[in-house]
Motif scaffolding. Sequence first.
Motif, mmCIF file in Angstrom:
data_model
loop_
_atom_site.group_PDB
_atom_site.id
_atom_site.type_symbol
_atom_site.label_atom_id
_atom_site.label_comp_id
_atom_site.label_asym_id
_atom_site.label_seq_id
_atom_site.Cartn_x
_atom_site.Cartn_y
_atom_site.Cartn_z
ATOM 1 N N ILE A 113 0.845 -1.201 0.000
ATOM 2 C CA ILE A 113 0.000 0.000 0.000
ATOM 3 C C ILE A 113 0.876 1.245 0.000
ATOM 4 O O ILE A 113 0.594 2.233 -0.698
ATOM 5 N N ALA A 114 1.958 1.208 0.764
ATOM 6 C CA ALA A 114 2.880 2.357 0.807
ATOM 7 C C ALA A 114 3.503 2.604 -0.566
ATOM 8 O O ALA A 114 3.684 3.764 -0.975
ATOM 9 N N ARG A 115 3.814 1.547 -1.301
ATOM 10 C CA ARG A 115 4.411 1.702 -2.630
ATOM 11 C C ARG A 115 3.397 2.263 -3.625
ATOM 12 O O ARG A 115 3.753 3.042 -4.519
ATOM 13 N N ILE A 116 2.138 1.902 -3.460
ATOM 14 C CA ILE A 116 1.093 2.472 -4.310
ATOM 15 C C ILE A 116 0.939 3.967 -4.031
ATOM 16 O O ILE A 116 0.834 4.788 -4.954
ATOM 17 N N LEU A 117 0.937 4.328 -2.768
ATOM 18 C CA LEU A 117 0.863 5.753 -2.404
ATOM 19 C C LEU A 117 2.061 6.521 -2.959
ATOM 20 O O LEU A 117 1.926 7.650 -3.446
ATOM 21 N N ALA A 118 3.243 5.915 -2.901
ATOM 22 C CA ALA A 118 4.442 6.570 -3.437
ATOM 23 C C ALA A 118 4.326 6.773 -4.940
ATOM 24 O O ALA A 118 4.754 7.805 -5.476
ATOM 25 N N ALA A 119 3.731 5.812 -5.643
ATOM 26 C CA ALA A 119 3.541 5.945 -7.088
ATOM 27 C C ALA A 119 2.607 7.110 -7.402
ATOM 28 O O ALA A 119 2.838 7.863 -8.357
ATOM 29 N N GLY A 120 1.560 7.276 -6.581
ATOM 30 C CA GLY A 120 0.663 8.411 -6.767
ATOM 31 C C GLY A 120 1.361 9.735 -6.520
ATOM 32 O O GLY A 120 1.164 10.700 -7.259
ATOM 33 N N ARG A 121 2.175 9.793 -5.493
ATOM 34 C CA ARG A 121 2.927 11.028 -5.212
ATOM 35 C C ARG A 121 3.900 11.345 -6.341
ATOM 36 O O ARG A 121 4.095 12.509 -6.696
ATOM 37 N N ASP A 122 4.514 10.316 -6.911
ATOM 38 C CA ASP A 122 5.428 10.541 -8.036
ATOM 39 C C ASP A 122 4.687 11.176 -9.213
ATOM 40 O O ASP A 122 5.233 12.054 -9.896
ATOM 41 N N MET A 123 3.477 10.753 -9.458
ATOM 42 C CA MET A 123 2.689 11.332 -10.541
ATOM 43 C C MET A 123 2.413 12.813 -10.296
ATOM 44 O O MET A 123 2.448 13.630 -11.220
ATOM 45 N N LEU A 124 2.147 13.151 -9.042
ATOM 46 C CA LEU A 124 1.838 14.543 -8.703
ATOM 47 C C LEU A 124 3.051 15.458 -8.826
ATOM 48 O O LEU A 124 2.903 16.679 -8.858
ATOM 49 N N GLY A 125 4.238 14.869 -8.907
ATOM 50 C CA GLY A 125 5.444 15.675 -9.032
ATOM 51 C C GLY A 125 6.093 15.584 -10.385
ATOM 52 O O GLY A 125 7.201 16.092 -10.577
ATOM 53 N N HIS A 126 5.428 14.945 -11.343
ATOM 54 C CA HIS A 126 6.055 14.731 -12.650
ATOM 55 C C HIS A 126 6.170 16.044 -13.426
ATOM 56 O O HIS A 126 5.226 16.833 -13.457
ATOM 57 N N PRO A 127 7.323 16.289 -14.057
ATOM 58 C CA PRO A 127 7.485 17.525 -14.845
ATOM 59 C C PRO A 127 6.466 17.611 -15.974
ATOM 60 O O PRO A 127 6.046 16.590 -16.537
ATOM 61 N N VAL A 128 6.093 18.821 -16.324
ATOM 62 C CA VAL A 128 5.122 19.051 -17.390
ATOM 63 C C VAL A 128 5.814 18.992 -18.745
ATOM 64 O O VAL A 128 6.858 19.616 -18.947
ATOM 65 N N GLU A 129 5.220 18.232 -19.671
ATOM 66 C CA GLU A 129 5.748 18.117 -21.029
ATOM 67 C C GLU A 129 4.698 18.643 -22.003
ATOM 68 O O GLU A 129 3.716 17.962 -22.296
ATOM 69 N N THR A 130 4.882 19.872 -22.484
ATOM 70 C CA THR A 130 3.909 20.438 -23.417
ATOM 71 C C THR A 130 3.994 19.729 -24.764
ATOM 72 O O THR A 130 5.047 19.251 -25.175
ATOM 73 N N LEU A 131 2.874 19.697 -25.447
ATOM 74 C CA LEU A 131 2.781 19.025 -26.737
ATOM 75 C C LEU A 131 3.197 19.955 -27.876
ATOM 76 O O LEU A 131 3.218 21.182 -27.703
ATOM 77 N N PRO A 132 3.518 19.407 -29.051
ATOM 78 C CA PRO A 132 3.958 20.244 -30.178
ATOM 79 C C PRO A 132 2.906 21.268 -30.587
ATOM 80 O O PRO A 132 1.697 21.023 -30.483
ATOM 81 N N ASP A 133 3.361 22.423 -31.043
ATOM 82 C CA ASP A 133 2.538 23.503 -31.611
ATOM 83 C C ASP A 133 1.754 24.307 -30.578
ATOM 84 O O ASP A 133 1.099 25.293 -30.943
ATOM 85 N N VAL A 134 1.795 23.903 -29.309
ATOM 86 C CA VAL A 134 0.904 24.521 -28.326
ATOM 87 C C VAL A 134 1.196 26.010 -28.150
ATOM 88 O O VAL A 134 0.311 26.859 -28.327
#
Length: 237
Positions: free
Chosen positions: A88-109
């Motif tokens: 359960i702790a590893r699942i929570l850590a995976a969720g936290r990692d998602m919340l800290g992921h750098p933003v990658e803008t898409l082409p042409d935006v």
Amino acid sequence: MTPPPHLTTIGFDADDTLWQNEQFFRQTEEHFISLLADHGDRADIARRLLEAERRNLRLYGFGIKGFTLSMIETAIEVGGSNVPAELIARILAAGRDMLGHPVETLPDVADTLERLAGSYRLILVTKGDLFDQERKLAQSGLAPMFEAVEIVSDKNTATYERVFARHGAGPARGMMIGNSLKSDVIPAIEAGSWGVHVPHDLTWALEHAEPPLHEPRFRQIERLGRLPALIDEIEGR
């Protein structure tokens, strides 16, 4: 035939329209399934997770927090009393990692927004976790392009009626751009707006819908950079 009124307001979806999003959910789901590999079949775990997400939308809404809770619920459902606290702790850590992921803008935006900003009122209409959407918008550097930001719990016909009345001259003079036919395009058209579909390679299963090909205000473009030319065509320029 009376020509359609000129556009005043253009709404943009955020996730998988302006920046990458679904790919991070897919990666985390694969990690989650691997964590539970000893407790069941991969396809069955994926099916149970999707069922949990569908069940929980009305309780948790859209976004990473609800997804994390659905993963925990699925882990308990699949593993029962054999699921250790460490998992359960590893699942929570995976969720936290998602919340800290750098933003990658898409082409042409950025270029597309810059080209339209001087002629139309641009608004961001997105759903999901409030803090996470605010974080991604700030990190993207795109915030100055938008005159308004609407972070909503869901996107339906009433949402677009309200948004385009608040930030423009009503739905008939509005346009919504997004990768989701179900959330961005179809309800906007039902509200009386234009709906422009910009497909993304990855689409969440709960966002699938058939394109409304019979609707005169439906359009589809292969990339966001085609939007200015499409608007010129619609406006008769």
